[in-house]
Design a protein around this motif. Sequence first.
Motif, PDB file in Angstrom:
ATOM      1  N   ASP A 140       0.783  -1.334   0.058  1.00 43.03           N
ATOM      2  CA  ASP A 140      -0.044   0.167   0.003  1.00 43.03           C
ATOM      3  C   ASP A 140       0.707   1.333   0.025  1.00 43.03           C
ATOM      4  O   ASP A 140       0.332   2.192  -0.625  1.00 43.03           O
ATOM      5  N   GLU A 141       1.991   1.175   0.750  1.00 48.42           N
ATOM      6  CA  GLU A 141       2.661   2.386   0.820  1.00 48.42           C
ATOM      7  C   GLU A 141       3.355   2.684  -0.501  1.00 48.42           C
ATOM      8  O   GLU A 141       3.840   3.644  -0.967  1.00 48.42           O
ATOM      9  N   LEU A 142       3.858   1.551  -1.096  1.00 45.46           N
ATOM     10  CA  LEU A 142       4.621   1.719  -2.502  1.00 45.46           C
ATOM     11  C   LEU A 142       3.519   2.103  -3.495  1.00 45.46           C
ATOM     12  O   LEU A 142       3.861   3.000  -4.410  1.00 45.46           O
ATOM     13  N   TYR A 143       2.486   1.545  -3.383  1.00 45.49           N
ATOM     14  CA  TYR A 143       1.226   2.100  -4.295  1.00 45.49           C
ATOM     15  C   TYR A 143       1.147   3.694  -4.139  1.00 45.49           C
ATOM     16  O   TYR A 143       0.932   4.416  -5.270  1.00 45.49           O
ATOM     17  N   VAL A 144       0.943   4.022  -2.897  1.00 40.77           N
ATOM     18  CA  VAL A 144       0.493   5.545  -2.744  1.00 40.77           C
ATOM     19  C   VAL A 144       1.937   6.422  -3.399  1.00 40.77           C
ATOM     20  O   VAL A 144       1.693   7.418  -3.941  1.00 40.77           O
ATOM     21  N   LYS A 145       3.041   5.984  -2.874  1.00 45.60           N
ATOM     22  CA  LYS A 145       4.239   6.647  -3.335  1.00 45.60           C
ATOM     23  C   LYS A 145       4.264   6.945  -4.963  1.00 45.60           C
ATOM     24  O   LYS A 145       4.323   7.667  -5.539  1.00 45.60           O
TER      25      LYS A 145
END
Length: 89
Positions: A30-35
Amino acid sequence: MTQHRPGQWPVEQPADLDRVSASVDAPDADELYVKRAAEKALHEMCLDSIQHDLEQQPTGPSVQAKARIWCAHILAIADEVAEVKRRAA
């Protein structure tokens, strides 16, 4: 001689990448997707801004001239950033 140097094939004891990645504080999906979404949005905003400016030009040759100006500005910025990074290294 049975010893292997680093990078030599075949590997007798391969690294357990699952264990290595679990031990490191890796960002979750999720963090990678948002970034990635934020980076893509910034990229699209910049390009949309340039496209909007080009569409404001009255003729084809003026569009091309303005595009050359944009390219020159971008290259100047890139040179400045590269110089700062060279000094920091």
